[in-house]
Design an enzyme around this catalytic site. Structure first.
Site, short mmCIF file in Angstrom:
data_model
loop_
_atom_site.label_atom_id
_atom_site.label_comp_id
_atom_site.label_asym_id
_atom_site.label_seq_id
_atom_site.Cartn_x
_atom_site.Cartn_y
_atom_site.Cartn_z
N CYS A 6 -16.35 99.39 57.26
CA CYS A 6 -16.38 99.52 55.80
C CYS A 6 -16.01 98.18 55.20
O CYS A 6 -15.17 97.46 55.72
CB CYS A 6 -15.39 100.58 55.33
SG CYS A 6 -15.53 100.96 53.56
N CYS A 39 -9.60 99.35 51.68
CA CYS A 39 -8.51 100.03 50.98
C CYS A 39 -7.24 99.87 51.82
O CYS A 39 -7.29 99.92 53.05
CB CYS A 39 -8.85 101.51 50.78
SG CYS A 39 -10.31 101.74 49.75
N CYS A 89 -17.57 116.02 59.30
CA CYS A 89 -17.26 114.80 58.55
C CYS A 89 -18.08 113.67 59.19
O CYS A 89 -17.90 113.35 60.35
CB CYS A 89 -15.76 114.53 58.65
SG CYS A 89 -15.23 113.01 57.87
N CYS A 136 -6.29 102.61 54.67
CA CYS A 136 -7.33 103.20 55.50
C CYS A 136 -7.63 102.35 56.73
O CYS A 136 -7.85 101.14 56.63
CB CYS A 136 -8.61 103.37 54.68
SG CYS A 136 -9.97 104.12 55.61
N CYS A 154 -8.13 112.00 58.30
CA CYS A 154 -8.60 111.11 57.22
C CYS A 154 -8.00 109.72 57.38
O CYS A 154 -6.79 109.58 57.55
CB CYS A 154 -8.16 111.62 55.85
SG CYS A 154 -8.73 113.24 55.45
N GLU A 207 -17.78 107.30 64.12
CA GLU A 207 -17.16 108.56 64.50
C GLU A 207 -17.65 109.72 63.63
O GLU A 207 -17.93 109.55 62.45
CB GLU A 207 -15.63 108.44 64.43
CG GLU A 207 -15.15 107.41 65.44
CD GLU A 207 -13.65 107.30 65.59
OE1 GLU A 207 -13.22 106.79 66.63
OE2 GLU A 207 -12.92 107.70 64.68
N1 SAH Z 1 -15.41 105.43 51.32
C1 SAH Z 1 -15.43 106.83 50.93
C2 SAH Z 1 -15.52 107.73 52.11
C3 SAH Z 1 -14.25 107.77 52.97
S1 SAH Z 1 -13.49 109.25 52.61
C4 SAH Z 1 -14.26 107.11 50.02
O1 SAH Z 1 -13.43 106.22 49.85
O2 SAH Z 1 -14.19 108.18 49.44
C5 SAH Z 1 -12.04 109.24 53.44
C6 SAH Z 1 -10.92 109.90 52.61
O3 SAH Z 1 -9.71 109.77 53.32
C7 SAH Z 1 -10.74 109.16 51.30
O4 SAH Z 1 -10.31 109.96 50.27
C8 SAH Z 1 -9.69 108.19 51.73
O5 SAH Z 1 -9.10 107.62 50.65
C9 SAH Z 1 -8.79 109.04 52.56
N2 SAH Z 1 -7.93 108.24 53.45
C10 SAH Z 1 -8.19 107.01 53.90
N3 SAH Z 1 -7.19 106.57 54.68
C11 SAH Z 1 -6.27 107.55 54.73
C12 SAH Z 1 -5.03 107.70 55.40
N4 SAH Z 1 -4.53 106.73 56.17
N5 SAH Z 1 -4.37 108.85 55.24
C13 SAH Z 1 -4.88 109.84 54.48
N6 SAH Z 1 -6.06 109.76 53.83
C14 SAH Z 1 -6.75 108.62 53.94
#
Ligand code: SAH
Length: 388
Positions: free
Chosen positions: A128, A132, A121, A135, A357, A94
């Site tokens: 991935c 986490c 973005c 996410c 995000c 995406e």
């Molecule tokens: N892998 C990289 C790039 C992804 S960035 C990284 O971890 O930085 C995506 C951003 O959105 C990161 O800061 C991530 O932690 C945040 N994010 C992921 N899931 C989310 C969610 N459910 N709600 C809000 N932010 C989230």
């Protein structure tokens, strides 16, 4: 079988110059071709009319400009647009366009207001491998890396769409905050960043290209000798025992090592530049007043600013995570500000189309074996999470 043609999309200028040197051609050929690809958005070598017919003929036999296909964009009422970019393996990642709040991208050139800022973005991997806990992308599993052409291609396609809509500004900012962990796809990501910043391509300033990482410490250190793009770190917790749960990669690279690597990277940036610390606020998990104070103390003396991201829910969430109330979020932010930490609140955009995000999933065929092999090869032990 015919040998695969070299894809010129996403090739950094220096490499393109060597490519032409190997054909006995002058370096300025690289400049000509880059202008055609990125400015004129030409993918057909025959249309490159300032290149001699014989060179075009030769070029066509060995090279091509292969751009990933884009779906029709889905547009959210707040102006965010989400596309699927198809990979050569038949998967989809995406790409999300976030015009400045209030700016219109309504597909009708005559009544659309050009955005002051058009942030794109982009994704760097198919799925991935890091998983986490908060996410959605990690829940889809992992299928592999995008090539530099597939990374740059997302920007190429989006900027072409903007031009077609009469938005002359084009893409002004790019964040590697889509699907995937950019630093686990190191060379293609750095090559792509190079092309994004090149004046002959997108000409985006280093301050406006941001690589975001969950904290792959050795790669942050390695980055310092290759680039000076902006860096964002997904911190999300001020203490290891909490961060181990949210970002399993923390078991391998704990917070102290991560901040050391950040200091190292900061040395290569100008005095006035800072690292962005992303902090997704999850109610009752990492959003207490004590967490805010711990975070402020942790970041004291570091050139960092905090970007608070209210948690965005997604269907695959098994932890029952919730977004804190606006009052709780404001309190967290106030504590940081009072402690002297520059702190911004990221407004939630695009959530109604699953483009906020942490909501990006694309179409990923998980290959768990591939994920394990991949992590092992990258020297990252497979993250297994313990219960919170
Ligand atoms: N892998 C990289 C790039 C992804 S960035 C990284 O971890 O930085 C995506 C951003 O959105 C990161 O800061 C991530 O932690 C945040 N994010 C992921 N899931 C989310 C969610 N459910 N709600 C809000 N932010 C989230």
């Amino acid at each position: 079988m015919a040998e695969a043609k070299t894809n010129l999309l996403g090739m950094p200028r220096a490499e393109l110059e060597s490519f032409f040197a190997a054909l006995g051609e002058a370096p300025y050929r690289a400049e000509q071709v880059m202008r055609w690809i990125y400015r004129a958005k030409v993918t057909d070598v025959d249309a490159m009319t300032n290149i001699s017919k014989s060179l075009r003929g030769h070029l066509k036999q060995i090279a091509e400009i292969r751009v990933p296909e884009f779906s029709v964009g889905t547009r959210s009422s707040d102006g965010v647009v989400k596309w699927l970019a198809f990979t050569e393996q038949g998967q989809a990642v995406e790409t999300v366009l976030i015009p400045d709040a209030g700016a219109a991208y309504d597909g009708a050139a005559e009544n659309s207001t050009p955005a002051r800022r058009n942030t794109l973005c982009i994704s760097s991997q198919v799925g991935c491998a890091l998983d986490c806990s908060f996410c959605a992308t990690g829940k889809q599993g992992f299928n592999g890396n995008l090539s530099r052409a597939e990374i740059v291609g997302q920007v190429w396609q989006a900027s072409r769409e903007l031009a077609a809509r009469g938005d002359a500004r084009g893409i002004t900012n790019v964040v590697f905050m889509g699907m995937g962990e950019p630093l686990l796809n190191f060379e293609p990501v750095l090559d792509a960043a190079d092309v994004l910043m090149d004046d002959l391509a997108f000409g985006i300033s280093k301050r406006r290209v941001t690589i975001s990482t969950a904290g792959v410490v050795p790669r942050i250190r390695a980055m310092a000798s290759h680039t000076d793009v902006s860096l964002a770190v997904s911190l999300h917790a001020p203490r290891d025992e909490l961060r181990n749960v949210l970002v399993p990669l923390n078991r391998k690279y704990p917070i102290a090592d991560l901040l050391d690597a950040c200091r190292h990277y900061l040395r290569g940036l100008g005095e006035r530049r800072a690292i962005t610390m992303e902090y997704t606020l999850i109610e009752g998990v990492n959003d207490s007043a004590g967490d805010a104070r711990d975070l402020a103390h942790l970041l004291a003396g570091l050139r960092a600013k905090v970007n608070l991201i209210p948690f965005n829910p997604f269907p695959e969430d098994r932890n029952g995570y919730r977004r804190p109330s606006p009052a709780r979020i404001a309190k967290f932010q106030t504590i940081l500000l009072n402690e002297g930490v520059a702190t911004m609140l990221r407004t939630t955009r695009g959530d109604e189309i699953g483009a906020a995000c942490g909501q990006l999933t694309g179409t990923v065929h998980d290959r768990t074996q591939r994920r394990m092999r991949y992590l092992a090869r990258e020297g990252v032990s497979a993250p297994t999470r313990t219960a919170p």
